[in-house]
Scaffold this motif. Structure first.
Motif, PDB file in Angstrom:
ATOM      1  N   PRO A   1       0.830  -1.208   0.000  1.00  0.00           N
ATOM      2  CA  PRO A   1       0.000   0.000   0.000  1.00  0.00           C
ATOM      3  C   PRO A   1       0.866   1.259   0.000  1.00  0.00           C
ATOM      4  N   GLY A   2       0.460   2.234  -0.794  1.00  0.00           N
ATOM      5  CA  GLY A   2       1.177   3.502  -0.839  1.00  0.00           C
ATOM      6  C   GLY A   2       2.298   3.554  -1.852  1.00  0.00           C
ATOM      7  N   GLN A   3       2.568   2.462  -2.563  1.00  0.00           N
ATOM      8  CA  GLN A   3       3.654   2.463  -3.535  1.00  0.00           C
ATOM      9  C   GLN A   3       3.188   3.015  -4.886  1.00  0.00           C
ATOM     10  N   HIS A   4       4.163   3.418  -5.710  1.00  0.00           N
ATOM     11  CA  HIS A   4       3.860   3.931  -7.042  1.00  0.00           C
ATOM     12  C   HIS A   4       4.754   3.247  -8.070  1.00  0.00           C
ATOM     13  N   VAL A   5       4.370   3.372  -9.333  1.00  0.00           N
ATOM     14  CA  VAL A   5       5.176   2.856 -10.437  1.00  0.00           C
ATOM     15  C   VAL A   5       5.319   3.960 -11.473  1.00  0.00           C
ATOM     16  N   PHE A   6       6.311   3.788 -12.355  1.00  0.00           N
ATOM     17  CA  PHE A   6       6.473   4.674 -13.496  1.00  0.00           C
ATOM     18  C   PHE A   6       5.939   3.939 -14.726  1.00  0.00           C
ATOM     19  N   LEU A   7       5.061   4.581 -15.489  1.00  0.00           N
ATOM     20  CA  LEU A   7       4.472   3.984 -16.680  1.00  0.00           C
ATOM     21  C   LEU A   7       5.018   4.665 -17.938  1.00  0.00           C
ATOM     22  N   ARG A   8       5.368   3.846 -18.915  1.00  0.00           N
ATOM     23  CA  ARG A   8       5.855   4.337 -20.203  1.00  0.00           C
ATOM     24  C   ARG A   8       5.001   3.686 -21.281  1.00  0.00           C
ATOM     25  N   PHE A   9       4.244   4.492 -22.018  1.00  0.00           N
ATOM     26  CA  PHE A   9       3.275   3.961 -22.974  1.00  0.00           C
ATOM     27  C   PHE A   9       3.879   3.818 -24.362  1.00  0.00           C
ATOM     28  N   LYS A  10       3.644   2.668 -24.965  1.00  0.00           N
ATOM     29  CA  LYS A  10       4.156   2.340 -26.284  1.00  0.00           C
ATOM     30  C   LYS A  10       3.450   3.191 -27.342  1.00  0.00           C
ATOM     31  N   GLY A  11       4.231   3.807 -28.215  1.00  0.00           N
ATOM     32  CA  GLY A  11       3.659   4.543 -29.334  1.00  0.00           C
ATOM     33  C   GLY A  11       3.225   5.957 -29.021  1.00  0.00           C
ATOM     34  N   LEU A  12       3.212   6.344 -27.752  1.00  0.00           N
ATOM     35  CA  LEU A  12       2.800   7.704 -27.376  1.00  0.00           C
ATOM     36  C   LEU A  12       3.809   8.254 -26.383  1.00  0.00           C
ATOM     37  N   ARG A  13       4.636   9.194 -26.840  1.00  0.00           N
ATOM     38  CA  ARG A  13       5.672   9.761 -25.987  1.00  0.00           C
ATOM     39  C   ARG A  13       6.451   8.639 -25.304  1.00  0.00           C
ATOM     40  N   LEU A  14       7.009   7.746 -26.114  1.00  0.00           N
ATOM     41  CA  LEU A  14       7.645   6.533 -25.619  1.00  0.00           C
ATOM     42  C   LEU A  14       8.743   6.813 -24.607  1.00  0.00           C
ATOM     43  N   LEU A  15       9.397   7.949 -24.746  1.00  0.00           N
ATOM     44  CA  LEU A  15      10.495   8.265 -23.836  1.00  0.00           C
ATOM     45  C   LEU A  15      10.004   8.902 -22.538  1.00  0.00           C
ATOM     46  N   ASP A  16       8.728   9.293 -22.501  1.00  0.00           N
ATOM     47  CA  ASP A  16       8.180   9.894 -21.281  1.00  0.00           C
ATOM     48  C   ASP A  16       7.803   8.804 -20.272  1.00  0.00           C
ATOM     49  N   SER A  17       8.249   8.966 -19.038  1.00  0.00           N
ATOM     50  CA  SER A  17       7.907   8.032 -17.969  1.00  0.00           C
ATOM     51  C   SER A  17       7.230   8.823 -16.864  1.00  0.00           C
ATOM     52  N   HIS A  18       6.032   8.405 -16.485  1.00  0.00           N
ATOM     53  CA  HIS A  18       5.223   9.199 -15.551  1.00  0.00           C
ATOM     54  C   HIS A  18       4.899   8.371 -14.307  1.00  0.00           C
ATOM     55  N   PRO A  19       5.061   8.952 -13.104  1.00  0.00           N
ATOM     56  CA  PRO A  19       4.736   8.214 -11.869  1.00  0.00           C
ATOM     57  C   PRO A  19       3.245   8.235 -11.561  1.00  0.00           C
ATOM     58  N   PHE A  20       2.712   7.081 -11.141  1.00  0.00           N
ATOM     59  CA  PHE A  20       1.319   6.968 -10.745  1.00  0.00           C
ATOM     60  C   PHE A  20       1.233   6.124  -9.476  1.00  0.00           C
ATOM     61  N   SER A  21       0.474   6.583  -8.483  1.00  0.00           N
ATOM     62  CA  SER A  21       0.262   5.800  -7.264  1.00  0.00           C
ATOM     63  C   SER A  21      -0.755   4.702  -7.541  1.00  0.00           C
ATOM     64  N   ILE A  22      -0.483   3.495  -7.044  1.00  0.00           N
ATOM     65  CA  ILE A  22      -1.360   2.344  -7.255  1.00  0.00           C
ATOM     66  C   ILE A  22      -2.488   2.408  -6.229  1.00  0.00           C
ATOM     67  N   SER A  23      -3.720   2.483  -6.699  1.00  0.00           N
ATOM     68  CA  SER A  23      -4.840   2.689  -5.777  1.00  0.00           C
ATOM     69  C   SER A  23      -5.431   1.379  -5.260  1.00  0.00           C
ATOM     70  N   THR A  24      -4.923   0.237  -5.735  1.00  0.00           N
ATOM     71  CA  THR A  24      -5.419  -1.058  -5.291  1.00  0.00           C
ATOM     72  C   THR A  24      -4.336  -1.777  -4.490  1.00  0.00           C
ATOM     73  N   THR A  25      -4.707  -2.894  -3.877  1.00  0.00           N
ATOM     74  CA  THR A  25      -3.742  -3.736  -3.173  1.00  0.00           C
ATOM     75  C   THR A  25      -3.522  -5.020  -3.975  1.00  0.00           C
ATOM     76  N   THR A  26      -2.393  -5.661  -3.736  1.00  0.00           N
ATOM     77  CA  THR A  26      -2.118  -6.933  -4.404  1.00  0.00           C
ATOM     78  C   THR A  26      -3.204  -7.943  -4.083  1.00  0.00           C
ATOM     79  N   GLU A  27      -3.643  -7.949  -2.819  1.00  0.00           N
ATOM     80  CA  GLU A  27      -4.603  -8.946  -2.338  1.00  0.00           C
ATOM     81  C   GLU A  27      -5.991  -8.781  -2.942  1.00  0.00           C
ATOM     82  N   SER A  28      -6.317  -7.612  -3.467  1.00  0.00           N
ATOM     83  CA  SER A  28      -7.666  -7.383  -3.989  1.00  0.00           C
ATOM     84  C   SER A  28      -7.951  -8.177  -5.253  1.00  0.00           C
ATOM     85  N   GLY A  29      -6.899  -8.520  -5.999  1.00  0.00           N
ATOM     86  CA  GLY A  29      -7.077  -9.269  -7.237  1.00  0.00           C
ATOM     87  C   GLY A  29      -7.577  -8.429  -8.395  1.00  0.00           C
TER      88      GLY A  29
END
Length: 285
Positions: A32-60
């Motif tokens: 809980p509370g962790q974030h990841v950096f997302l890099r989208f294929k084909g759209l600003r491929l070199l841009d990496s943006h941080p997003f907080s994960i709003s779910t838990t691993t256990e939620s499925g």
């Protein structure tokens, strides 16, 4: 996670936000509370943006992100969603990173404070504790109370996590205290009886209205006052987790610092407070 792209499903939620959902088919885990950096294929491929994960691993549910578009990548996404409402994109994931250094299950009282989409960093803690409580896990035995404080601009923003909040409220019962603050007054709001209530109030005042889900307070909130009202309900070990604008972070940091005086001379004051711990997430990105 970084070397192979995965499918992300983007959905427009309202006129000011969208959702990203990435199914977790490979058994990845995050806290809980962790974030990841997302890099989208084909759209600003070199841009990496941080997003907080709003779910838990256990939620499925996989990784879910609520995004309020600003400039660059998120604005480009929203422009596309204006035309299609839903999109599928390939994305590279870098992370997870961050989160608290402390285990929240070791605290008696948890106070979660967020503004706007900063709630994506606090809602996972509430969901995690609710899941432990529902499973009858001994890890949830220490918990006496969770205060969930969320400041939003508009009432429609509450819909991002309304179902999750209702579910957690049903599981935790009196242990959960929801405090939803809506800064902008709607012209009217519907009460549980189904009738309309006019809200012609000043932005500097506060008005509480019971909507079908839970109480919502309208008006510009005073964060220091809200947190200071919790002073008499502090337990032996307390953790404050805050994610939001620099203004919110500053107010929470200062108020929690002031509350820490309760720890000193505890034997004379008999406050029973031994720890007041603060963790913040800067959501200015």
């Amino acid at each position: 996670m970084f070397l192979k792209s995965r499918l992300a499903h983007l959905t427009k939620l309202d006129s000011n936000s969208y959702q990203i959902l990435i199914e977790n088919g490979r058994g990845y885990k995050w806290r809980p509370g962790q974030h990841v950096f997302l890099r989208f294929k084909g759209l600003r491929l070199l841009d990496s943006h941080p997003f907080s994960i709003s779910t838990t691993t256990e939620s499925g549910e996989g990784m879910k992100f609520i995004v309020v578009p600003k400039d660059g990548l998120t604005k480009a996404h929203f422009t596309e969603l204006d035309r299609q409402i839903e999109l599928n994109k390939q994305v590279y994931i870098d992370g997870p990173y961050g989160g608290t250094f402390r285990d929240v299950t070791k605290f008696d009282k948890i106070v979660l404070v967020a503004s706007g989409s900063g709630v994506t960093a606090t809602i996972p803690f509430l969901s995690y504790i609710s899941q432990l409580h529902q499973q009858g896990s001994p890890l949830a035995d220490n918990l006496k109370c969770i205060n969930f404080i969320w400041v939003v601009r508009n009432q429609s923003d509450v819909a991002w996590f309304q179902d999750e909040l209702i579910k957690c409220q049903e599981i935790l019962g009196r242990k959960l205290h929801l405090d939803i603050r809506v800064c902008h007054f709607p012209d009217q709001v519907e009460n549980p009886a189904g009738t309309k209530v006019d809200l012609e109030k000043s932005m500097d005042s506060e008005t509480m209205v019971n909507i079908p889900a839970f109480p919502v307070t309208y008006g510009k909130p005073k964060i220091a006052q809200i947190l200071n009202s919790l002073k008499t309900s502090l337990s032996r070990r307390n953790i404050f987790i805050c994610s939001g604008s620099p203004t919110i972070l500053g107010q929470v940091s200062q108020t929690v610092s002031d509350l820490q005086y309760l720890i000193f001379n505890n034997d004379l004051r008999h406050t029973g407070v031994e720890e007041v711990y603060l963790h913040t997430e800067n959501f200015s990105w």
